[in-house]
Design an enzyme around this catalytic site. Structure first.
Site, short mmCIF file in Angstrom:
data_model
loop_
_atom_site.label_atom_id
_atom_site.label_comp_id
_atom_site.label_asym_id
_atom_site.label_seq_id
_atom_site.Cartn_x
_atom_site.Cartn_y
_atom_site.Cartn_z
N ASP A 212 -19.48 14.41 -21.87
CA ASP A 212 -18.38 14.64 -21.36
C ASP A 212 -17.40 14.26 -22.34
O ASP A 212 -16.18 13.24 -21.94
CB ASP A 212 -18.62 13.61 -19.72
CG ASP A 212 -16.94 13.26 -18.64
OD1 ASP A 212 -16.64 14.14 -19.05
OD2 ASP A 212 -16.78 11.73 -18.84
N HIS B 134 -14.15 14.23 -20.12
CA HIS B 134 -13.80 12.81 -20.35
C HIS B 134 -13.13 12.56 -18.68
O HIS B 134 -12.75 11.69 -18.17
CB HIS B 134 -13.16 11.85 -21.28
CG HIS B 134 -13.53 10.78 -21.64
ND1 HIS B 134 -13.84 10.20 -22.83
CD2 HIS B 134 -14.01 9.61 -21.42
CE1 HIS B 134 -14.06 9.36 -22.85
NE2 HIS B 134 -14.94 8.88 -21.80
N GLU C 67 -11.51 14.80 -29.03
CA GLU C 67 -11.10 14.93 -27.70
C GLU C 67 -9.38 14.73 -27.95
O GLU C 67 -8.87 14.84 -26.74
CB GLU C 67 -12.28 14.37 -26.84
CG GLU C 67 -11.66 13.15 -26.67
CD GLU C 67 -13.20 12.14 -25.95
OE1 GLU C 67 -13.75 13.28 -25.56
OE2 GLU C 67 -13.00 11.91 -24.47
N ARG D 34 -19.03 7.63 -26.05
CA ARG D 34 -18.18 8.47 -26.51
C ARG D 34 -18.59 9.43 -27.91
O ARG D 34 -19.65 9.16 -27.94
CB ARG D 34 -17.47 7.15 -27.72
CG ARG D 34 -16.85 6.12 -26.86
CD ARG D 34 -15.37 6.28 -26.45
NE ARG D 34 -15.13 5.51 -25.52
CZ ARG D 34 -14.85 5.43 -24.57
NH1 ARG D 34 -15.22 6.70 -24.36
NH2 ARG D 34 -13.64 4.57 -23.96
P1 NAD Z 1 -22.06 -2.40 -21.78
O1 NAD Z 1 -21.57 -2.79 -22.82
O2 NAD Z 1 -22.12 -2.53 -20.36
O3 NAD Z 1 -23.54 -1.94 -22.16
C1 NAD Z 1 -23.60 -1.49 -23.27
C2 NAD Z 1 -25.03 -1.52 -23.51
O4 NAD Z 1 -25.75 -1.15 -24.95
C3 NAD Z 1 -25.41 -2.24 -23.73
O5 NAD Z 1 -26.74 -3.10 -22.78
C4 NAD Z 1 -25.89 -2.59 -25.44
O6 NAD Z 1 -26.83 -3.72 -25.20
C5 NAD Z 1 -26.23 -1.67 -25.55
N1 NAD Z 1 -26.49 -1.30 -26.96
C6 NAD Z 1 -25.79 -0.99 -28.13
N2 NAD Z 1 -26.10 -1.05 -28.61
C7 NAD Z 1 -27.04 0.28 -28.95
C8 NAD Z 1 -28.39 0.91 -29.35
N3 NAD Z 1 -28.33 1.04 -30.84
N4 NAD Z 1 -29.33 1.21 -29.14
C9 NAD Z 1 -29.05 0.67 -28.18
N5 NAD Z 1 -28.56 0.08 -27.02
C10 NAD Z 1 -27.83 -0.54 -27.26
O7 NAD Z 1 -20.59 -0.39 -21.47
P2 NAD Z 1 -20.81 0.01 -20.23
O8 NAD Z 1 -20.04 -0.10 -19.47
O9 NAD Z 1 -22.12 0.62 -20.27
O10 NAD Z 1 -19.89 1.64 -20.66
C11 NAD Z 1 -20.84 2.37 -21.50
C12 NAD Z 1 -20.50 3.70 -22.36
O11 NAD Z 1 -19.77 4.34 -21.45
C13 NAD Z 1 -19.32 3.07 -23.59
O12 NAD Z 1 -19.20 4.16 -24.54
C14 NAD Z 1 -17.98 3.88 -23.32
O13 NAD Z 1 -17.06 3.79 -23.79
C15 NAD Z 1 -18.68 4.70 -22.12
N6 NAD Z 1 -17.69 5.14 -20.85
C16 NAD Z 1 -17.20 6.10 -20.71
C17 NAD Z 1 -16.52 6.53 -19.15
C18 NAD Z 1 -16.57 8.11 -18.76
O14 NAD Z 1 -15.34 8.35 -17.81
N7 NAD Z 1 -17.04 9.44 -19.10
C19 NAD Z 1 -15.95 5.68 -18.78
C20 NAD Z 1 -15.92 4.26 -19.16
C21 NAD Z 1 -16.66 4.11 -20.40
#
Ligand code: NAD
Length: 331
Positions: A260, A297, A265, A236
């Site tokens: 991305d 994105h 955005e 994000r």
């Molecule tokens: P998830 O909840 O499965 O994993 C997130 C991880 O981050 C967890 O393991 C959590 O413990 C860890 N975390 C939280 N705070 C932290 C910190 N300060 N330091 C280190 N680790 C920390 O989430 P996900 O489904 O893997 O999604 C991850 C990101 O990807 C989100 O921001 C989501 O919005 C984004 N995303 C982007 C797209 C895209 O098209 N670019 C698509 C889907 C999701």
């Protein structure tokens, strides 16, 4: 025969729905291109179930009350984010809300791989030069991924897939995450954040945007990274202090960035501004930087992800209509 209505259907979803219907001739599916709101809720009358995919908040109680009056038992979201739904109003009106927690973590991880390889091989530089028929090699010598360390901040659903992808290519993978997943022990080494910043050649962030992760990547963090480091953000925009990133790229505190997502955005990515102005100075600056690349994105946007969005949401909707329970229920 059950009859369902899909609000705000996208063209690429329609193709998948047609495929889905071939395997489910006992369900009648109608769709429209409008969001669910007080003006459109009456369209749901006569249907057994509804789903939607939208980013505008449904906060008018009338929507939830009318769905209940029409005998509908659920609101199925075809996306992950559910901040569009007032869960209290849904519960008061006996509407079960579901989302899709992960439609394809692999899709984002392959975007991270693509951006990383693009930057490692200096393809953005080569492509720019070739526009003026300059085919020289200067500055295009690359590093090979199996010699490098990939550092992941946040090895959850997507970060885990990123780890698997880079491990398969022979890279050393380290990760900082307060949650340690034993299934990743053979793929990566858990370290602290400082070690990722100092040791990784590629630093890629996959945390959610939370109060605790807002501007996690600030001026101090970029100063800790190797001058040769590549930074990737497909999580994000708000996880990164964008002026600090821009300064780090301009001052060569890091070598390159692949993004991305970027702060501000919303209402820009997925729209066409070739004939109209847009307001986002961060984005305009990044587009001008020779050592940054940015995509709108689209990390999630693969055929597999769209198929999963449709298939999972249809299954959730029909399960709840039939009186069953979905593992994706939010209330
Ligand atoms: P998830 O909840 O499965 O994993 C997130 C991880 O981050 C967890 O393991 C959590 O413990 C860890 N975390 C939280 N705070 C932290 C910190 N300060 N330091 C280190 N680790 C920390 O989430 P996900 O489904 O893997 O999604 C991850 C990101 O990807 C989100 O921001 C989501 O919005 C984004 N995303 C982007 C797209 C895209 O098209 N670019 C698509 C889907 C999701």
């Amino acid at each position: 025969m059950k009859k369902v209505l899909l609000y705000n259907i996208m063209d690429d979803e329609e193709i998948v729905i047609k495929e889905w219907l071939k395997a489910h001739p006992d369900v009648a599916v109608d769709s429209n291109k409008v969001t669910l709101n007080p003006d459109t809720v009456d369209l749901a009358k006569g249907y057994d179930g509804i789903s939607t995919e939208q980013d505008n908040l449904i906060d008018d109680p009338i929507v939830y009350q009318k769905l209940h009056e029409f005998g509908i038992k659920q609101i199925t979201l075809r996306i992950t984010g559910y901040d569009t739904i007032n869960l209290d109003l849904a519960t008061q009106n006996q509407l079960k809300v579901t989302n899709i927690p992960a439609y394809s973590p692999r899709s984002v991880s392959e975007m991270v791989l693509a951006q990383t390889m693009w930057l490692l091989r200096h393809l953005h530089v080569a492509q720019n030069r070739e526009q003026s028929y300059n085919f020289t090699w200067e500055g295009l010598q690359a590093r090979e991924i199996h010699d490098l360390t990939v550092g992941i901040i946040g090895a959850g659903k997507i970060g885990s897939e990123v780890a698997r992808v880079f491990k398969a290519l022979g890279a050393t993978v380290i990760a900082a995450d307060p949650v340690h997943r034993p299934e990743l022990n053979s793929i990566l080494d858990y370290v602290d954040h400082e070690t990722v910043y100092k040791e990784a050649d590629i630093v890629t962030t996959h945390t959610p945007l939370l109060e605790s992760t807002y501007h996690l990547f600030d001026e101090n963090v970029f100063k800790k990274m190797k001058p040769s480091a590549i930074f990737i953000n497909a999580s994000r925009g708000g996880v990164v202090d964008t002026p600090a990133l821009i300064a780090a790229l301009q001052n060569h505190e890091i070598t390159a960035a692949g993004l991305d997502t970027i702060e501000g955005e919303a209402n820009i990515f997925s729209d066409d501004f070739s004939e109209k102005p847009f307001e986002n100075d961060y984005l305009k600056t990044v587009l001008e930087l020779p050592n940054a690349i940015i995509t709108p994105h689209i990390g999630f946007y693969t055929d597999n992800a769209i198929r999963n969005m449709v298939n999972i949401s249809m299954k959730d909707m029909l399960t709840i209509i039939a009186g069953g329970t979905s593992e994706h229920e939010l209330n």
